[in-house]
Motif scaffolding. Structure first.
Motif, short mmCIF file in Angstrom:
data_model
loop_
_atom_site.label_atom_id
_atom_site.label_comp_id
_atom_site.label_asym_id
_atom_site.label_seq_id
_atom_site.Cartn_x
_atom_site.Cartn_y
_atom_site.Cartn_z
N VAL A 80 -66.69 -6.29 53.13
CA VAL A 80 -65.65 -6.72 51.96
C VAL A 80 -65.70 -6.35 50.60
CG1 VAL A 80 -65.50 -8.89 53.67
CG2 VAL A 80 -67.23 -8.98 51.66
N LEU A 81 -66.80 -5.58 50.12
CA LEU A 81 -66.90 -5.36 48.88
C LEU A 81 -66.72 -3.91 48.55
CD1 LEU A 81 -69.82 -7.63 47.79
CD2 LEU A 81 -67.46 -7.93 47.28
N LEU A 82 -66.99 -3.12 49.69
CA LEU A 82 -66.91 -1.56 49.34
C LEU A 82 -65.30 -1.32 48.94
CD1 LEU A 82 -68.88 0.38 52.13
CD2 LEU A 82 -69.10 0.25 49.94
N ARG A 83 -65.02 -0.46 48.15
CA ARG A 83 -63.59 0.00 47.59
C ARG A 83 -62.94 0.39 48.68
NH1 ARG A 83 -66.34 2.71 43.90
NH2 ARG A 83 -65.41 4.66 44.16
N ASP A 84 -61.68 0.26 48.83
CA ASP A 84 -60.90 0.93 49.85
C ASP A 84 -60.92 2.43 49.86
OD1 ASP A 84 -59.75 -1.46 50.52
OD2 ASP A 84 -57.69 -0.94 49.91
N ASP A 85 -61.26 3.29 48.67
CA ASP A 85 -61.48 4.78 48.92
C ASP A 85 -62.49 5.15 49.51
OD1 ASP A 85 -62.67 3.82 46.75
OD2 ASP A 85 -62.34 5.68 45.42
N VAL A 86 -63.87 4.47 49.34
CA VAL A 86 -64.92 4.77 49.71
C VAL A 86 -64.85 4.31 51.46
CG1 VAL A 86 -67.28 4.07 49.98
CG2 VAL A 86 -66.27 4.34 47.76
N LEU A 87 -64.50 3.38 51.61
CA LEU A 87 -64.18 2.80 53.17
C LEU A 87 -63.40 3.89 53.88
CD1 LEU A 87 -65.51 0.69 55.12
CD2 LEU A 87 -63.72 -0.73 54.35
N THR A 88 -62.35 4.46 53.17
CA THR A 88 -61.35 5.08 53.77
C THR A 88 -61.98 6.52 54.31
OG1 THR A 88 -59.40 4.13 52.78
CG2 THR A 88 -59.30 6.55 53.41
N ARG A 89 -62.87 6.89 53.65
CA ARG A 89 -63.53 8.24 53.57
C ARG A 89 -64.64 7.91 54.97
NH1 ARG A 89 -63.64 9.10 48.02
NH2 ARG A 89 -65.81 7.79 47.82
N ILE A 94 -61.92 -26.28 47.19
CA ILE A 94 -63.08 -25.53 46.76
C ILE A 94 -63.01 -24.11 47.52
CG2 ILE A 94 -65.69 -25.43 46.94
CD1 ILE A 94 -65.78 -28.44 47.33
N ARG A 95 -62.75 -22.99 46.67
CA ARG A 95 -62.55 -21.76 47.06
C ARG A 95 -63.66 -20.94 46.89
NH1 ARG A 95 -58.55 -18.35 43.65
NH2 ARG A 95 -59.69 -16.65 44.77
N SER A 96 -63.94 -19.89 47.82
CA SER A 96 -65.08 -18.99 47.61
C SER A 96 -65.29 -18.31 46.36
CB SER A 96 -65.21 -18.14 48.77
OG SER A 96 -66.19 -17.15 48.39
N SER A 97 -66.18 -18.37 45.59
CA SER A 97 -66.43 -17.22 44.30
C SER A 97 -66.74 -15.92 44.62
CB SER A 97 -67.72 -18.05 43.80
OG SER A 97 -68.91 -17.96 44.49
N HIS A 98 -66.68 -15.51 45.79
CA HIS A 98 -66.80 -14.24 46.12
C HIS A 98 -65.63 -13.41 46.11
CE1 HIS A 98 -70.82 -14.78 48.54
NE2 HIS A 98 -71.07 -15.07 47.46
N PRO A 99 -65.64 -12.21 45.25
CA PRO A 99 -64.45 -11.35 45.18
C PRO A 99 -64.13 -10.75 46.38
CG PRO A 99 -66.29 -9.86 44.22
CD PRO A 99 -66.87 -11.62 44.84
N ILE A 100 -63.48 -11.60 47.40
CA ILE A 100 -63.25 -10.83 48.74
C ILE A 100 -61.81 -11.47 49.18
CG2 ILE A 100 -65.69 -10.53 49.47
CD1 ILE A 100 -65.28 -13.57 50.66
#
Length: 335
Positions: A124-133, A182-188
């Motif tokens: 969930v934290l890897l950038r789209d461009d990295v994951l796309t490769r 109460i939401r998640s504090s993770h940037p996902i």
């Protein structure tokens, strides 16, 4: 095909330094690590482990990367894939990213190095461009709980916004209008989607969104405790709490109980995921069913169809959450 020397040259470091970054065997500066990783990505370089370690390859290895070994949610996910793989005579290996982007990248690299025939990644934290490769070069890599543009056919995910909307709508239908979240504090992504579902349910019911009733915390029981404490310290009144997941709800319920606040008589609470803990809390937790086992089996089935060159169109990709009614929500309309 790129070599480790090519990576070293592009990154401006020695081959030994590249090796240390790849194997994570000793400390390097963050700047050096970033330069090596960037060079690997640009050259599409994936180190290969020794033939001895690869002896099971052409074999039947399934690799799985999850967020946290200790989280029951991921336990369900792993069990479903393991059972599916076993039926096909395949073996499963699992690693965890623990909510860290660099560790998530290392997890995927490790599975590639082991030449897993199928890779199922919860990242969930890897950038789209990295994951796309990675997705472009690993044809049987499947994403779970994430929708990546351009690779939707290999993504299995839940309608998270719809699930949170369903949870808050249930509270509203039971007479609640002062609903904390109460939401998640993770940037996902799913944290944002679930929050969006909360806001949408309020807006559709004509209830003004009150940002003071929203707190962020880790998606854990400890996070739920902290979130509930923060809400109790506010001057705002609320009759219900919707939580990002069941683990948060469990922690919040403990804090409410410690403060002599009875559930659901004083405050109603609703979770998300329908993990095992939801059935054993007191009172039993009303929650949203997240069909994680079915999602995991579908992810494996898509990967299996790909390596066997079969049609993947019959497999489900987008899953619909459902409401599980138990005893943690009070109907205010009856009073």
């Amino acid at each position: 095909m790129a070599t480790i020397k090519d990576v070293a040259k592009l990154a401006g470091v020695s081959v030994a330094t590249v090796s240390r970054v790849i194997n994570n065997t000793s400390r390097v500066t963050p700047e050096t690590r970033e330069a090596v990783i960037k060079a690997q990505d640009e050259l599409n370089y994936h180190p290969v482990i020794s033939p001895k370690l690869n002896s099971r390859q052409d074999s039947e290895l399934v690799g799985m990367s999850i967020a946290d070994h200790s989280d029951p949610y991921f336990g369900q996910m792993v069990k479903a894939v393991d059972q599916s793989a076993t039926k096909e005579g395949m073996s499963l290996i699992v690693n965890a990213g623990y909510h860290d982007a660099e560790r998530e990248r290392q997890c995927i690299e490790e599975l590639i190095q082991k030449r897993c025939r199928i890779i199922i990644a919860h990242t969930v934290l890897l950038r789209d461009d990295v994951l796309t490769r990675y997705m472009a070069n690993q044809k049987s890599m499947i994403l779970i709980n994430r929708k990546l543009p351009g690779f939707e056919e290999r993504c299995v995910y839940l309608d998270d916004e719809g699930g949170a909307y369903l949870a808050v709508k249930h509270l509203i239908q039971n007479g609640h209008s002062k609903i904390a979240y109460i939401r998640s504090s993770h940037p996902i992504t799913d944290a944002d989607l679930r929050f969006r579902g909360y806001v949408r349910a309020l807006e559709e019911a004509g209830i003004a969104f009150n940002p003071a009733l929203v707190v962020s915390a880790d998606p854990t029981p400890q996070g739920g405790e902290q979130g509930a404490e923060a809400l109790l310290n506010l001057s705002q009144q609320f009759t219900a709490i919707a939580c990002y997941n069941d683990m948060q709800a469990a922690g919040a319920m403990a804090i409410l109980s410690d403060n002599d606040i009875r559930i659901p008589e004083h405050v109603s609470i609703i979770g998300f995921d329908n993990t095992a803990i939801s059935r054993y809390l007191h009172p039993r937790l009303t929650t949203i069913m997240n069909p994680v086992s079915a999602m995991a089996m579908s992810a494996f089935a898509i990967g299996l169809a790909i390596i066997r060159e079969q049609d993947t169109q019959v497999q489900s990709r987008v899953f619909t959450p459902t409401l599980i009614k138990r005893f943690s929500v009070r109907d205010l309309r009856a009073f």
